[in-house]
Design a protein around this motif. Structure first.
Motif, PDB file in Angstrom:
ATOM      1  N   PRO A  67     -18.013  39.316   0.194  1.00 34.19           N
ATOM      2  CA  PRO A  67     -18.826  40.471  -0.203  1.00 34.19           C
ATOM      3  C   PRO A  67     -20.307  40.123  -0.122  1.00 34.19           C
ATOM      4  CG  PRO A  67     -16.952  40.234  -1.678  1.00 34.19           C
ATOM      5  CD  PRO A  67     -16.954  39.013  -0.788  1.00 34.19           C
ATOM      6  N   ALA A  68     -21.066  40.967   0.557  1.00 34.12           N
ATOM      7  CA  ALA A  68     -22.462  40.652   0.838  1.00 34.12           C
ATOM      8  C   ALA A  68     -23.334  40.720  -0.401  1.00 34.12           C
ATOM      9  CB  ALA A  68     -23.005  41.599   1.902  1.00 34.12           C
ATOM     10  N   THR A  69     -24.335  39.879  -0.440  1.00 33.65           N
ATOM     11  CA  THR A  69     -25.340  39.920  -1.505  1.00 33.65           C
ATOM     12  C   THR A  69     -26.601  40.625  -1.025  1.00 33.65           C
ATOM     13  OG1 THR A  69     -26.195  37.759  -0.829  1.00 33.65           O
ATOM     14  CG2 THR A  69     -24.484  37.792  -2.542  1.00 33.65           C
ATOM     15  N   ARG A  70     -26.526  41.230   0.176  1.00 32.81           N
ATOM     16  CA  ARG A  70     -27.659  41.948   0.745  1.00 32.81           C
ATOM     17  C   ARG A  70     -27.212  43.309   1.253  1.00 32.81           C
ATOM     18  NH1 ARG A  70     -28.933  36.923   0.514  1.00 32.81           N
ATOM     19  NH2 ARG A  70     -31.050  36.117   0.838  1.00 32.81           N
ATOM     20  N   VAL A  71     -28.056  44.321   1.008  1.00 29.78           N
ATOM     21  CA  VAL A  71     -27.816  45.677   1.491  1.00 29.78           C
ATOM     22  C   VAL A  71     -29.017  46.083   2.321  1.00 29.78           C
ATOM     23  CG1 VAL A  71     -27.314  48.058   0.836  1.00 29.78           C
ATOM     24  CG2 VAL A  71     -26.531  46.183  -0.624  1.00 29.78           C
ATOM     25  N   LEU A  72     -28.769  46.647   3.506  1.00 28.42           N
ATOM     26  CA  LEU A  72     -29.847  46.989   4.431  1.00 28.42           C
ATOM     27  C   LEU A  72     -29.536  48.322   5.086  1.00 28.42           C
ATOM     28  CD1 LEU A  72     -32.434  46.019   6.018  1.00 28.42           C
ATOM     29  CD2 LEU A  72     -30.835  45.015   7.678  1.00 28.42           C
ATOM     30  N   ALA A  73     -30.550  49.183   5.213  1.00 26.39           N
ATOM     31  CA  ALA A  73     -30.407  50.457   5.912  1.00 26.39           C
ATOM     32  C   ALA A  73     -31.744  50.818   6.533  1.00 26.39           C
ATOM     33  CB  ALA A  73     -29.948  51.558   4.960  1.00 26.39           C
ATOM     34  N   ALA A  74     -31.700  51.462   7.703  1.00 29.55           N
ATOM     35  CA  ALA A  74     -32.937  51.775   8.423  1.00 29.55           C
ATOM     36  C   ALA A  74     -32.974  53.236   8.836  1.00 29.55           C
ATOM     37  CB  ALA A  74     -33.063  50.884   9.653  1.00 29.55           C
ATOM     38  N   LEU A  75     -34.187  53.727   9.000  1.00 27.94           N
ATOM     39  CA  LEU A  75     -34.423  55.081   9.511  1.00 27.94           C
ATOM     40  C   LEU A  75     -34.812  55.039  10.978  1.00 27.94           C
ATOM     41  CD1 LEU A  75     -34.798  58.147   8.928  1.00 27.94           C
ATOM     42  CD2 LEU A  75     -37.207  57.610   8.446  1.00 27.94           C
ATOM     43  N   ASP A  76     -35.642  54.052  11.339  1.00 29.72           N
ATOM     44  CA  ASP A  76     -36.115  53.892  12.715  1.00 29.72           C
ATOM     45  C   ASP A  76     -36.651  52.475  12.877  1.00 29.72           C
ATOM     46  OD1 ASP A  76     -38.674  53.943  11.461  1.00 29.72           O
ATOM     47  OD2 ASP A  76     -38.834  56.101  11.772  1.00 29.72           O
ATOM     48  N   THR A  99     -42.475  50.214   5.707  1.00 31.09           N
ATOM     49  CA  THR A  99     -42.847  51.294   6.622  1.00 31.09           C
ATOM     50  C   THR A  99     -43.619  50.759   7.819  1.00 31.09           C
ATOM     51  OG1 THR A  99     -44.858  51.721   5.318  1.00 31.09           O
ATOM     52  CG2 THR A  99     -42.891  53.027   4.780  1.00 31.09           C
ATOM     53  N   ASP A 100     -43.627  49.429   7.964  1.00 29.69           N
ATOM     54  CA  ASP A 100     -44.350  48.818   9.073  1.00 29.69           C
ATOM     55  C   ASP A 100     -43.485  47.796   9.817  1.00 29.69           C
ATOM     56  OD1 ASP A 100     -44.238  46.768   7.229  1.00 29.69           O
ATOM     57  OD2 ASP A 100     -46.402  46.698   6.864  1.00 29.69           O
ATOM     58  N   GLY A 101     -42.215  48.129   9.968  1.00 30.78           N
ATOM     59  CA  GLY A 101     -41.330  47.274  10.748  1.00 30.78           C
ATOM     60  C   GLY A 101     -40.959  45.964  10.112  1.00 30.78           C
ATOM     61  N   VAL A 123     -28.446  54.877   2.018  1.00 31.73           N
ATOM     62  CA  VAL A 123     -28.497  55.796   3.157  1.00 31.73           C
ATOM     63  C   VAL A 123     -29.917  56.339   3.227  1.00 31.73           C
ATOM     64  CG1 VAL A 123     -27.605  57.893   4.205  1.00 31.73           C
ATOM     65  CG2 VAL A 123     -26.068  56.401   2.902  1.00 31.73           C
ATOM     66  N   VAL A 124     -30.620  56.048   4.316  1.00 35.33           N
ATOM     67  CA  VAL A 124     -32.000  56.497   4.478  1.00 35.33           C
ATOM     68  C   VAL A 124     -31.995  57.861   5.154  1.00 35.33           C
ATOM     69  CG1 VAL A 124     -34.286  55.908   5.312  1.00 35.33           C
ATOM     70  CG2 VAL A 124     -32.662  54.091   4.764  1.00 35.33           C
ATOM     71  N   GLU A 125     -32.578  58.850   4.486  1.00 36.19           N
ATOM     72  CA  GLU A 125     -32.563  60.218   5.006  1.00 36.19           C
ATOM     73  C   GLU A 125     -33.901  60.639   5.594  1.00 36.19           C
ATOM     74  OE1 GLU A 125     -30.565  62.842   2.076  1.00 36.19           O
ATOM     75  OE2 GLU A 125     -30.140  60.953   1.035  1.00 36.19           O
ATOM     76  N   ALA A 126     -34.993  60.096   5.115  1.00 34.23           N
ATOM     77  CA  ALA A 126     -36.329  60.398   5.615  1.00 34.23           C
ATOM     78  C   ALA A 126     -37.246  59.261   5.185  1.00 34.23           C
ATOM     79  CB  ALA A 126     -36.828  61.733   5.071  1.00 34.23           C
ATOM     80  N   ILE A 284     -26.854  43.958   8.385  1.00 29.50           N
ATOM     81  CA  ILE A 284     -27.282  44.468   9.680  1.00 29.50           C
ATOM     82  C   ILE A 284     -27.367  45.983   9.610  1.00 29.50           C
ATOM     83  CG2 ILE A 284     -24.946  44.651  10.647  1.00 29.50           C
ATOM     84  CD1 ILE A 284     -26.136  43.632  13.322  1.00 29.50           C
ATOM     85  N   ALA A 285     -28.280  46.554  10.362  1.00 25.69           N
ATOM     86  CA  ALA A 285     -28.432  48.009  10.423  1.00 25.69           C
ATOM     87  C   ALA A 285     -28.937  48.380  11.800  1.00 25.69           C
ATOM     88  CB  ALA A 285     -29.394  48.502   9.342  1.00 25.69           C
ATOM     89  N   GLU A 286     -28.679  49.639  12.202  1.00 22.54           N
ATOM     90  CA  GLU A 286     -29.175  50.119  13.483  1.00 22.54           C
ATOM     91  C   GLU A 286     -29.617  51.562  13.328  1.00 22.54           C
ATOM     92  OE1 GLU A 286     -28.688  51.924  17.635  1.00 22.54           O
ATOM     93  OE2 GLU A 286     -28.054  52.551  15.651  1.00 22.54           O
ATOM     94  N   ALA A 287     -30.788  51.884  13.849  1.00 20.21           N
ATOM     95  CA  ALA A 287     -31.307  53.248  13.823  1.00 20.21           C
ATOM     96  C   ALA A 287     -32.337  53.394  14.918  1.00 20.21           C
ATOM     97  CB  ALA A 287     -31.927  53.571  12.462  1.00 20.21           C
ATOM     98  N   ALA A 288     -32.333  54.557  15.575  1.00 16.79           N
ATOM     99  CA  ALA A 288     -33.308  54.838  16.624  1.00 16.79           C
ATOM    100  C   ALA A 288     -33.368  53.711  17.654  1.00 16.79           C
ATOM    101  CB  ALA A 288     -34.684  55.091  16.021  1.00 16.79           C
TER     102      ALA A 288
END
Length: 310
Positions: A67-76, A99-101, A123-126, A284-288
């Protein structure tokens, strides 16, 4: 005649001396050591090894997922959220926003206004809007929180929890989906990634992957995926991060098919860190079309599926 006899005697003496010397040499040499191949269940001491270079491929030593000790989510490519997680209620919910990569991360506090702990999903919505599943109170029951102001404040929305995907750490044999609670395809789900209300992927404790397209009512056959440590939804199916696999001296990026849970390699992040040290500390996350990878203290992005990183 006497000369011939003398010659024969001398020859006999020389032969006897040679045979004696040979026996002495044989007796003084060490006994030969037989070569024994290790039997199943046995191990032999490995030879000293050097740290692999970025281009070398390690011997396969796939690490079982935790079970991960890290949570990651991206918008772009610029906006992403991350958070450390752990046991409830000891682990505060303090997600960070960039907000700067990933150059800078701003601390936020979700525990103070809502009382939650141990974030499970983001979950990133905006740019300033993110919804999170967390655990609340001393009984650590799952709940849902949201920020509309980039983490400056959070509110709890327990009535919306039923429409969310998550796995309750108290019972990893079941999966909560927007259509209800479903039996997982394995005794213990380590990680879950969801694309929409019906499609999701789970990483099981035995290192296999299974997908659903009907909210968990049915699952694909489990696909053995040695070394996979983290999964996420992606523009096309799902994405995964694996360690200790042949062909990558570091963290391997996999594209996972949403219909079959089969995977294919798309890239590798080279590192000399031992694969075992990444267990439970990769997200890991993927967006745009941007892959975000958080491994230990390392944050990297890739715009080509993991072939190159920045």
């Amino acid at each position: 005649m006497l000369a011939l006899v003398a010659f024969l005697v001398l020859d006999a003496v020389l032969v006897a001396w040679a045979l004696g010397a040979h026996r002495a040499a044989t007796q003084s040499a060490p006994d030969a050591v037989p070569i024994v191949s290790p039997q199943p269940g046995e191990t032999t001491s490995p030879a000293p090894s050097v740290s692999p270079s970025a281009s070398s491929a390690p011997e396969s030593e796939a690490i079982a997922p935790e079970p991960a000790t890290r949570v990651l989510a991206a918008l772009d490519a610029q906006v992403a959220w991350r958070a450390l997680t752990g046991p409830c209620p000891q682990t505060p919910a303090t997600p960070q926003l960039t907000t700067d990569g990933g150059a800078n991360w701003r601390d936020t506090d979700a525990t103070a206004p809502t009382g939650v702990a141990s974030l499970q999903r983001i979950v990133v919505e905006a740019r300033d809007v993110a919804t999170m599943v967390a655990l609340r109170g001393t009984d650590c029951a799952p709940t849902l929180i949201r920020t509309f102001v980039g983490g400056d404040n959070y509110e709890e929305y327990p009535d919306e929890l039923a429409a969310a995907w998550f796995v309750d750490p108290a019972d990893r044999s079941r999966v909560q989906s927007p259509t209800g609670t479903a039996t997982a395809p394995c005794p213990s789900v380590v990680s879950l990634a969801a694309r929409d209300g019906a499609s999701a992927l789970v990483l099981c404790g035995d290192g296999s992957l299974a997908a659903t397209s009907d909210g968990g009512a049915s699952w694909t056959a489990a696909v053995p995926s040695p070394g996979v440590q983290a999964i996420s939804s992606a523009s096309a199916g799902f994405i995964a991060a694996a360690v200790g696999r042949d062909g990558c001296a570091g963290i391997q990026v996999l594209q996972v098919d949403a219909a079959s849970a089969a995977s294919s390699v798309t890239g590798c992040l080279p590192t000399e860190i031992a694969p075992a040290e990444f267990a439970g500390v990769i997200a890991i996350a993927e967006a745009a079309s941007t892959v975000w990878l958080w491994a230990g203290d390392l944050i990297q992005r890739s715009s080509d599926g993991g072939a190159s990183w920045s």
